[in-house]
Each structure stands twice: as C-alpha cells, then as structure tokens.
Scaffold this motif. Sequence first.
Motif, PDB file in Angstrom:
ATOM      1  N   THR A   1       0.847  -1.187   0.000  1.00 31.42           N
ATOM      2  CA  THR A   1       0.000   0.000   0.000  1.00 31.42           C
ATOM      3  C   THR A   1       0.889   1.246   0.000  1.00 31.42           C
ATOM      4  O   THR A   1       2.074   1.192   0.372  1.00 31.42           O
ATOM      5  N   ILE A   2       0.308   2.372  -0.385  1.00 35.03           N
ATOM      6  CA  ILE A   2       1.042   3.633  -0.327  1.00 35.03           C
ATOM      7  C   ILE A   2       1.486   3.910   1.110  1.00 35.03           C
ATOM      8  O   ILE A   2       2.622   4.342   1.355  1.00 35.03           O
ATOM      9  N   LEU A   3       0.609   3.650   2.060  1.00 40.25           N
ATOM     10  CA  LEU A   3       0.930   3.886   3.462  1.00 40.25           C
ATOM     11  C   LEU A   3       2.117   3.033   3.900  1.00 40.25           C
ATOM     12  O   LEU A   3       3.026   3.516   4.592  1.00 40.25           O
ATOM     13  N   GLU A   4       2.130   1.764   3.512  1.00 40.32           N
ATOM     14  CA  GLU A   4       3.250   0.896   3.877  1.00 40.32           C
ATOM     15  C   GLU A   4       4.556   1.381   3.257  1.00 40.32           C
ATOM     16  O   GLU A   4       5.616   1.348   3.900  1.00 40.32           O
ATOM     17  N   LEU A   5       4.493   1.834   2.010  1.00 40.46           N
ATOM     18  CA  LEU A   5       5.697   2.356   1.374  1.00 40.46           C
ATOM     19  C   LEU A   5       6.178   3.608   2.099  1.00 40.46           C
ATOM     20  O   LEU A   5       7.383   3.757   2.372  1.00 40.46           O
ATOM     21  N   GLU A   6       5.271   4.518   2.420  1.00 43.40           N
ATOM     22  CA  GLU A   6       5.649   5.743   3.113  1.00 43.40           C
ATOM     23  C   GLU A   6       6.265   5.445   4.478  1.00 43.40           C
ATOM     24  O   GLU A   6       7.244   6.092   4.885  1.00 43.40           O
ATOM     25  N   GLU A   7       5.727   4.461   5.181  1.00 43.80           N
ATOM     26  CA  GLU A   7       6.285   4.103   6.486  1.00 43.80           C
ATOM     27  C   GLU A   7       7.692   3.538   6.336  1.00 43.80           C
ATOM     28  O   GLU A   7       8.580   3.804   7.153  1.00 43.80           O
ATOM     29  N   GLY A   8       7.916   2.750   5.272  1.00 40.71           N
ATOM     30  CA  GLY A   8       9.248   2.231   5.013  1.00 40.71           C
ATOM     31  C   GLY A   8      10.236   3.334   4.692  1.00 40.71           C
ATOM     32  O   GLY A   8      11.377   3.331   5.171  1.00 40.71           O
ATOM     33  N   LEU A   9       9.810   4.300   3.882  1.00 38.26           N
ATOM     34  CA  LEU A   9      10.681   5.417   3.529  1.00 38.26           C
ATOM     35  C   LEU A   9      10.966   6.289   4.748  1.00 38.26           C
ATOM     36  O   LEU A   9      12.091   6.767   4.938  1.00 38.26           O
ATOM     37  N   ARG A  10       9.950   6.478   5.574  1.00 41.54           N
ATOM     38  CA  ARG A  10      10.140   7.254   6.794  1.00 41.54           C
ATOM     39  C   ARG A  10      11.155   6.568   7.711  1.00 41.54           C
ATOM     40  O   ARG A  10      11.999   7.224   8.329  1.00 41.54           O
ATOM     41  N   GLY A  11      11.077   5.250   7.760  1.00 43.95           N
ATOM     42  CA  GLY A  11      12.016   4.514   8.600  1.00 43.95           C
ATOM     43  C   GLY A  11      13.449   4.635   8.127  1.00 43.95           C
ATOM     44  O   GLY A  11      14.380   4.688   8.932  1.00 43.95           O
ATOM     45  N   PHE A  12      13.645   4.705   6.837  1.00 40.14           N
ATOM     46  CA  PHE A  12      15.012   4.830   6.313  1.00 40.14           C
ATOM     47  C   PHE A  12      15.526   6.260   6.441  1.00 40.14           C
ATOM     48  O   PHE A  12      16.633   6.495   6.935  1.00 40.14           O
ATOM     49  N   PHE A  13      14.739   7.223   5.964  1.00 40.46           N
ATOM     50  CA  PHE A  13      15.211   8.603   5.918  1.00 40.46           C
ATOM     51  C   PHE A  13      15.125   9.310   7.272  1.00 40.46           C
ATOM     52  O   PHE A  13      15.688  10.395   7.450  1.00 40.46           O
ATOM     53  N   ASN A  14      14.378   8.715   8.218  1.00 41.86           N
ATOM     54  CA  ASN A  14      14.210   9.295   9.559  1.00 41.86           C
ATOM     55  C   ASN A  14      13.534  10.661   9.523  1.00 41.86           C
ATOM     56  O   ASN A  14      13.753  11.492  10.407  1.00 41.86           O
ATOM     57  N   VAL A  15      12.737  10.896   8.495  1.00 38.03           N
ATOM     58  CA  VAL A  15      11.915  12.106   8.397  1.00 38.03           C
ATOM     59  C   VAL A  15      10.605  11.702   7.742  1.00 38.03           C
ATOM     60  O   VAL A  15      10.533  10.685   7.042  1.00 38.03           O
TER      61      VAL A  15
END
Length: 268
Positions: A241-255
Amino acid sequence: MKHLVFLLLPFFTLSEVVDNFSKCSEFFLNNKPPEFTPATGNTVKHICQCLWGDKKQQIYLYATLYSTTWKIPIYSAYVFGSPNIGRCDAWYIEPQLDGDTKPKCMQPKGKDKTIGTNQALNCDYADSDYDKGHLYPVLHTNNHLSMLATSTLTNAAPQDPNFNQGSWLKNERDVMKDLKSCDKAYVVTGVVPNLDEEKMNEKVTVSKYYWRATCCQKKNQQDIQKAYYGPDNNDKVQEVTILELEEGLRGFFNVPFKIFPTIKRQRE
C-alpha cells in the motif's frame, strides 16, 4: 536509428535547477510534490527536467529531486504516457549542479574538470558492476521529447543489472498495462540508497531499493493508488500500500515522507 538523430536536430536538451518545483508542478498530483525534508547532511536540488523547443520555448517534461551528497536522485515525478517510441542512449549530465555559472543545457560529457563534484558522470559507471537505472523509464513515455529527456544521469542511479533487466523491467511493463486505461496517471519513482555498500568509483552511492507509487484517475471514480518496491530477499518486486511504502521510507530517511500529500488515507 537514423530517424532519432533527425528528431534531435530541432531541439536542445535542458534542465533547470530551481529553488522549488513551482515551474513544473504539473507533474505532481494536484500540483503538490511529496512532503519530504532531507535530514541534515543530505543536500538536495530541485530539477525541472525540460527541453528547448524549436521555437525557443522551454518544454517541461518531468521533475527530479536530486541528492548532490549521494549523487543520485531521491525521486522523479512524471505523468504516465504510453506507448513509447523507442530508445536513444545519449546520456547527459547537468552542469548547473556544479556551479551557478555553468550553462543550463545538459551536456554529453564534462570537459570541464570541475564538473562531477556534485553529480555522477558516465565515467563513474565505466567498468562498474551497475547499470544506469532510470527512475522515469523510457517505457512510460509517449513522445520522443520525453524519451530523450529521461536519459540524464540526474534521472538514474546505480542498479544491479539482473534486477534492472529482470523483475524491475517486468514491473515497468506491468505498470504500463495497469495505467493505460486511466484518464490520467501520476507516478513518483525513487531510490533508497545503500549507505553500507562501497560507493561506485568511490563516489556515487548505489541503490538498495527502487520504489514506485502510482495514482490512476478515471472520470467519476475514486483515484486508484498502488505502490511497489524491490528487490526483496528473492530479488523480486513487492506490491504494497502507499501507506506501507511511506512508512518504510520514513524509517530509512528518519523524516516524514508523504508521496501524495493531498490525499487523506486511513491506516490499513
């Protein structure tokens, strides 16, 4: 390929390094780029990728957020188009990234020794183990101008050849089939860098994951959003899902990282 050479003659390739995406906001859903502020230490540049037309007008074709720290793009955003017309591998660099006084026109190579400080060059890929992996792929273009404009190194990151030519290429084709029935479709494709991997040519950060988010619009219907990333442990592309992708990106970039910021989504 002679016809491609002919088509090149009336145009000069150009991309414009800008303060924000206001000049090319039409490539984002509802004219809003992703909500993303890079962490301290990661310098990024906004690029409105465009061409000079034969009437000396700027033709904007897509947008790229580029990291001069990692020397790869964070993402490229575009409006989907298909079918494409073929491919021409004339790769360009962006002189503006290495100085405000540099010309705006993309150049085939950097004769100036100062060019390359803030970006990848063709020579960085020479004798490497990586392909130049398009973010905005040729398969998702529907005219020769967009096709030519995708072949800039500001729209590419080092990508494993097997993944690039295998499951990621298959995903590009699957997305092409999925979106061609849309009245209009917005796509954002990005990279998660592998900060643990040795840099290509001791300079360019290689990609760990590629990701893609799509938003399909059809008349009188709710927008259909999908997301993908890869490779996973089996070198495949996963749909999330878009939400799952965004959470993954947030976890990597820390923002915070919101790809389509104008859409409200509930946690699934």
